[in-house]
Design an enzyme around this catalytic site. Structure first.
Site, short mmCIF file in Angstrom:
data_model
loop_
_atom_site.label_atom_id
_atom_site.label_comp_id
_atom_site.label_asym_id
_atom_site.label_seq_id
_atom_site.Cartn_x
_atom_site.Cartn_y
_atom_site.Cartn_z
N THR A 142 0.81 -1.21 0.00
CA THR A 142 0.00 0.00 0.00
C THR A 142 0.85 1.27 0.00
OG1 THR A 142 -1.67 -1.17 1.19
CG2 THR A 142 -1.59 1.17 1.60
N ILE A 170 -12.53 -6.05 1.79
CA ILE A 170 -12.13 -4.65 1.96
C ILE A 170 -11.17 -4.57 3.14
CG2 ILE A 170 -12.96 -2.34 2.58
CD1 ILE A 170 -15.60 -3.11 1.12
N GLY A 171 -10.08 -3.87 2.96
CA GLY A 171 -9.07 -3.77 4.02
C GLY A 171 -9.24 -2.52 4.86
N THR A 185 -0.05 1.07 6.74
CA THR A 185 0.13 -0.05 5.81
C THR A 185 0.42 -1.30 6.61
OG1 THR A 185 1.46 -0.97 4.02
CG2 THR A 185 2.61 0.53 5.50
N GLY A 199 -4.35 -5.58 6.86
CA GLY A 199 -5.49 -4.71 7.13
C GLY A 199 -6.47 -5.21 8.17
#
Ligand code: ASP
Length: 318
Positions: free
Chosen positions: A177, A206-207, A228, A231
């Protein structure tokens, strides 16, 4: 009265052991980090907003295939790319985010459009894709995000599915990320984060990145934070908001609050990763509990630094 300016960014954290990357690749990564830092910094130096600066740095990283965001986004278990991004301003805590989008060339611009042109904070999936199209943001075919490196990582992950990326001993350790945090001359802070997520993630996952308070947060009363790492753990620990809350409620300084959360709370539940953060007084912190984090920052004297591994610090000529 003008405030000091500050900016820091990350390009992902993970098990970055020295020697995994060739010297040539390392230099290329340092150059990309520096160029992204300068993209945001030049906006701050010209008196621009923290929001624009954080976005500009993230756009530059999204365009670089080294990083898992935009062009270099990882593959889902379906073999395509689903991207998440969020942006937040510390002024009135205005925020915009997108999750599971497929076609925006620069997901962070989609998040900014949600902030500026919708009544909502987070749009996801098909509805978010339609919003991107309606705002006439640049779109690309989903296959545009296919890169050889990510395909190889995806195939390796599928052959060995128990090794989730960012876990110790896992395969896909090298790039993650991207995110940036900035403080502008008017004393506003902002944070921006963008990601392709985790290699071979389940379609629809979804993180933390687009979840305000987990992977992204900005509040002029405390700090701007971009995270980052793995997640799911960042969501469970509300990492970005926890850092800000410690500052606001308990008067903890930025660096200590980041240490307490990233090295304490997050690590205690098994979460790997890190954060970059800036406070309205100019304090800047880059904290991670992994062996490395791609990162760049401007120090209080104006020196520009980039680093990959834990003890590294390359100071660049201005
Ligand atoms: N935090 C991101 C996610 O879980 C991944 C990363 O930072 O590399 O989606």
């Amino acid at each position: 009265m003008t405030s000091p300016i500050a900016i820091a960014l990350h390009g992902g954290a993970g098990v970055l052991q020295a020697g995994v990357l060739s010297a040539e690749d390392e230099n290329a990564v340092h150059a990309s980090l520096l160029s992204a830092l300068k993209a945001g910094l030049s906006i701050l130096e010209e008196g621009g907003s923290a929001l624009d600066a954080a976005q500009a740095s993230v756009v530059e990283l999204e365009e670089c295939p080294w990083f898992n965001a935009g062009r270099g986004a990882v593959f889902t278990d379906k073999g395509d790319h689903e991207m998440d991004a969020a942006i937040m301003s510390g002024d009135h805590r205005e925020a915009g985010a997108v999750a599971g989008i497929h076609f925006a060339r620069n997901p962070i611009k989609a998040a900014r459009a949600v902030l500026e042109h919708s009544d909502h904070v987070l749009l996801s999936g098909v509805g978010a894709d339609q919003f991107v199209a309606a705002r006439a943001l640049e779109q690309v075919d989903n296959a545009w995000f296919d890169t050889e490196l990510r395909r190889r990582q995806w195939q390796a992950q599928r052959m060995n599915p128990q090794t989730l990326s960012l876990e110790p001993g896992g395969i896909e350790k090298k790039f993650g990320t991207v995110g940036a945090v900035a403080l502008d001359r008017s004393g506003q802070v902002a944070a921006a984060t963008s990601t392709g997520g985790i290699t071979n993630k389940r379609y629809g996952r979804i993180g933390d990145t687009p979840l305000i308070g987990a992977g992204t947060w900005a509040d002029n009363r405390s700090a701007a934070i971009s995270a980052t790492g793995h997640g799911e753990f960042f969501i469970r620990c509300a990492v970005a908001h926890d850092i800000a809350a410690r500052m606001r409620y308990a008067g903890v300084r930025l660096r200590k609050a980041c240490d307490q959360v990233v090295l304490g709370e997050l690590k205690a539940v098994g979460g790997n990763g890190g954060v970059v953060a800036v406070a309205p007084n100019g304090d800047t912190a880059l904290v991670f509990n992994t062996p490395g984090m791609y990162r760049a920052w401007r120090d209080a004297e104006g020196g520009l630094h980039t680093a990959i591994y834990a003890a590294e610090d390359r100071l660049h000529a201005q």
